[in-house]
Write a protein that holds these residues in place. Structure first.
Motif, PDB file in Angstrom:
ATOM      1  N   ASP A 163      -5.346   4.785  -0.682  1.00  0.00           N
ATOM      2  CA  ASP A 163      -6.220   3.608  -0.692  1.00  0.00           C
ATOM      3  C   ASP A 163      -5.403   2.320  -0.652  1.00  0.00           C
ATOM      4  OD1 ASP A 163      -8.422   5.275  -0.814  1.00  0.00           O
ATOM      5  OD2 ASP A 163      -8.733   4.998  -2.976  1.00  0.00           O
ATOM      6  N   GLU A 164      -4.319   2.272  -1.436  1.00  0.00           N
ATOM      7  CA  GLU A 164      -3.449   1.094  -1.426  1.00  0.00           C
ATOM      8  C   GLU A 164      -2.831   0.891  -0.050  1.00  0.00           C
ATOM      9  OE1 GLU A 164      -0.556   1.744  -4.484  1.00  0.00           O
ATOM     10  OE2 GLU A 164      -2.051   1.667  -6.076  1.00  0.00           O
ATOM     11  N   LEU A 165      -2.426   1.980   0.546  1.00  0.00           N
ATOM     12  CA  LEU A 165      -1.810   1.917   1.867  1.00  0.00           C
ATOM     13  C   LEU A 165      -2.797   1.396   2.904  1.00  0.00           C
ATOM     14  CD1 LEU A 165       0.862   2.693   3.322  1.00  0.00           C
ATOM     15  CD2 LEU A 165      -0.204   4.878   3.824  1.00  0.00           C
ATOM     16  N   GLN A 166      -4.041   1.838   2.820  1.00  0.00           N
ATOM     17  CA  GLN A 166      -5.055   1.399   3.777  1.00  0.00           C
ATOM     18  C   GLN A 166      -5.365  -0.091   3.621  1.00  0.00           C
ATOM     19  OE1 GLN A 166      -7.864   4.602   2.724  1.00  0.00           O
ATOM     20  NE2 GLN A 166      -7.991   4.969   4.931  1.00  0.00           N
ATOM     21  N   ARG A 167      -5.288  -0.612   2.404  1.00  0.00           N
ATOM     22  CA  ARG A 167      -5.590  -2.020   2.163  1.00  0.00           C
ATOM     23  C   ARG A 167      -4.397  -2.935   2.418  1.00  0.00           C
ATOM     24  NH1 ARG A 167      -7.899   0.271  -2.547  1.00  0.00           N
ATOM     25  NH2 ARG A 167      -6.107  -0.490  -3.724  1.00  0.00           N
ATOM     26  N   ALA A 168      -3.217  -2.383   2.531  1.00  0.00           N
ATOM     27  CA  ALA A 168      -1.995  -3.176   2.649  1.00  0.00           C
ATOM     28  C   ALA A 168      -1.923  -3.896   3.993  1.00  0.00           C
ATOM     29  CB  ALA A 168      -0.774  -2.282   2.498  1.00  0.00           C
ATOM     30  N   SER A 169      -1.286  -5.035   3.953  1.00  0.00           N
ATOM     31  CA  SER A 169      -1.055  -5.777   5.189  1.00  0.00           C
ATOM     32  C   SER A 169      -0.018  -5.029   6.024  1.00  0.00           C
ATOM     33  CB  SER A 169      -0.537  -7.177   4.865  1.00  0.00           C
ATOM     34  OG  SER A 169       0.761  -7.090   4.280  1.00  0.00           O
ATOM     35  N   GLU A 170       0.077  -5.394   7.271  1.00  0.00           N
ATOM     36  CA  GLU A 170       1.052  -4.749   8.163  1.00  0.00           C
ATOM     37  C   GLU A 170       2.463  -4.870   7.609  1.00  0.00           C
ATOM     38  OE1 GLU A 170       1.064  -2.877  11.035  1.00  0.00           O
ATOM     39  OE2 GLU A 170      -1.084  -2.734  10.728  1.00  0.00           O
ATOM     40  N   GLY A 171       2.778  -6.019   7.051  1.00  0.00           N
ATOM     41  CA  GLY A 171       4.127  -6.232   6.528  1.00  0.00           C
ATOM     42  C   GLY A 171       4.427  -5.425   5.281  1.00  0.00           C
ATOM     43  N   ALA A 172       3.425  -5.183   4.468  1.00  0.00           N
ATOM     44  CA  ALA A 172       3.635  -4.498   3.185  1.00  0.00           C
ATOM     45  C   ALA A 172       3.515  -2.985   3.291  1.00  0.00           C
ATOM     46  CB  ALA A 172       2.636  -5.013   2.162  1.00  0.00           C
ATOM     47  N   TRP A 173       2.909  -2.475   4.329  1.00  0.00           N
ATOM     48  CA  TRP A 173       2.619  -1.049   4.363  1.00  0.00           C
ATOM     49  C   TRP A 173       3.871  -0.192   4.420  1.00  0.00           C
ATOM     50  CZ3 TRP A 173       2.846   3.432   7.236  1.00  0.00           C
ATOM     51  CH2 TRP A 173       3.351   3.343   8.524  1.00  0.00           C
ATOM     52  N   SER A 174       4.938  -0.675   5.048  1.00  0.00           N
ATOM     53  CA  SER A 174       6.153   0.143   5.113  1.00  0.00           C
ATOM     54  C   SER A 174       6.760   0.332   3.726  1.00  0.00           C
ATOM     55  CB  SER A 174       7.173  -0.451   6.079  1.00  0.00           C
ATOM     56  OG  SER A 174       7.561  -1.742   5.653  1.00  0.00           O
ATOM     57  N   ASP A 175       6.657  -0.692   2.858  1.00  0.00           N
ATOM     58  CA  ASP A 175       7.132  -0.543   1.481  1.00  0.00           C
ATOM     59  C   ASP A 175       6.271   0.463   0.729  1.00  0.00           C
ATOM     60  OD1 ASP A 175       9.137  -2.415   1.879  1.00  0.00           O
ATOM     61  OD2 ASP A 175       7.906  -4.073   1.156  1.00  0.00           O
ATOM     62  N   LEU A 176       4.968   0.397   0.933  1.00  0.00           N
ATOM     63  CA  LEU A 176       4.057   1.318   0.271  1.00  0.00           C
ATOM     64  C   LEU A 176       4.202   2.740   0.801  1.00  0.00           C
ATOM     65  CD1 LEU A 176       0.839  -0.840   0.027  1.00  0.00           C
ATOM     66  CD2 LEU A 176       2.255  -0.033  -1.859  1.00  0.00           C
ATOM     67  N   GLN A 177       4.618   2.864   2.036  1.00  0.00           N
ATOM     68  CA  GLN A 177       4.769   4.185   2.645  1.00  0.00           C
ATOM     69  C   GLN A 177       5.748   5.033   1.849  1.00  0.00           C
ATOM     70  OE1 GLN A 177       6.190   4.115   6.675  1.00  0.00           O
ATOM     71  NE2 GLN A 177       5.903   6.307   6.947  1.00  0.00           N
ATOM     72  N   LYS A 178       6.833   4.441   1.384  1.00  0.00           N
ATOM     73  CA  LYS A 178       7.823   5.198   0.614  1.00  0.00           C
ATOM     74  C   LYS A 178       7.196   5.737  -0.665  1.00  0.00           C
ATOM     75  CE  LYS A 178      12.255   5.024  -1.650  1.00  0.00           C
ATOM     76  NZ  LYS A 178      13.299   4.232  -2.211  1.00  0.00           N
ATOM     77  N   GLY A 179       6.480   4.902  -1.398  1.00  0.00           N
ATOM     78  CA  GLY A 179       5.830   5.353  -2.619  1.00  0.00           C
ATOM     79  C   GLY A 179       4.794   6.424  -2.343  1.00  0.00           C
ATOM     80  N   THR A 180       4.109   6.284  -1.232  1.00  0.00           N
ATOM     81  CA  THR A 180       3.099   7.266  -0.856  1.00  0.00           C
ATOM     82  C   THR A 180       3.764   8.596  -0.525  1.00  0.00           C
ATOM     83  OG1 THR A 180       1.686   5.502  -0.039  1.00  0.00           O
ATOM     84  CG2 THR A 180       1.193   7.736   0.719  1.00  0.00           C
ATOM     85  N   ASP A 181       4.876   8.549   0.186  1.00  0.00           N
ATOM     86  CA  ASP A 181       5.623   9.777   0.481  1.00  0.00           C
ATOM     87  C   ASP A 181       6.035  10.479  -0.807  1.00  0.00           C
ATOM     88  OD1 ASP A 181       5.531   9.728   3.267  1.00  0.00           O
ATOM     89  OD2 ASP A 181       7.361   8.536   3.437  1.00  0.00           O
TER      90      ASP A 181
END
Length: 95
Positions: free
Chosen positions: A59-77
């Motif tokens: 859910d956080e990843l889906q709401r994230a801006s384009e710039g922030a999603w790559s940072d969130l991707q690591k946590g999601t992984d």
């Protein structure tokens, strides 16, 4: 489809698979002895918590801006890897 969209779709598919596996494990737990059921319930609760954590990260990843999603991707992984590990451990108890 963008890399972000593909990543999100893969995560959604994983969540669907995990939900189906949890349902299957719940059915197995119901057929076990009372003592075994208690242990299985603990395992299932742990799986549900991990699944909910993974869903929250998605859910956080889906709401994230384009710039922030790559940072969130690591946590999601990392959350997904914890979920995979939890499923392997729980499945071993159901054998």
């Amino acid at each position: 489809m963008s890399q972000r969209d593909e990543f999100i779709e893969r995560l959604k598919a994983s969540l669907d698979e995990w939900n189906a596996e949890i349902d299957e494990l719940m059915a197995r737990a119901r057929q076990a002895s009372a003592q075994t059921q208690a242990r299985h319930q603990e395992d299932l609760e742990r799986l549900r918590r991990r699944r909910d954590e993974a869903r929250q990260r998605l859910d956080e990843l889906q709401r994230a801006s384009e710039g922030a999603w790559s940072d969130l991707q690591k946590g999601t992984d990392e959350a997904w890897e914890r979920m995979r590990k939890a499923f392997r451990e729980a499945a071993a108890h159901f054998r």
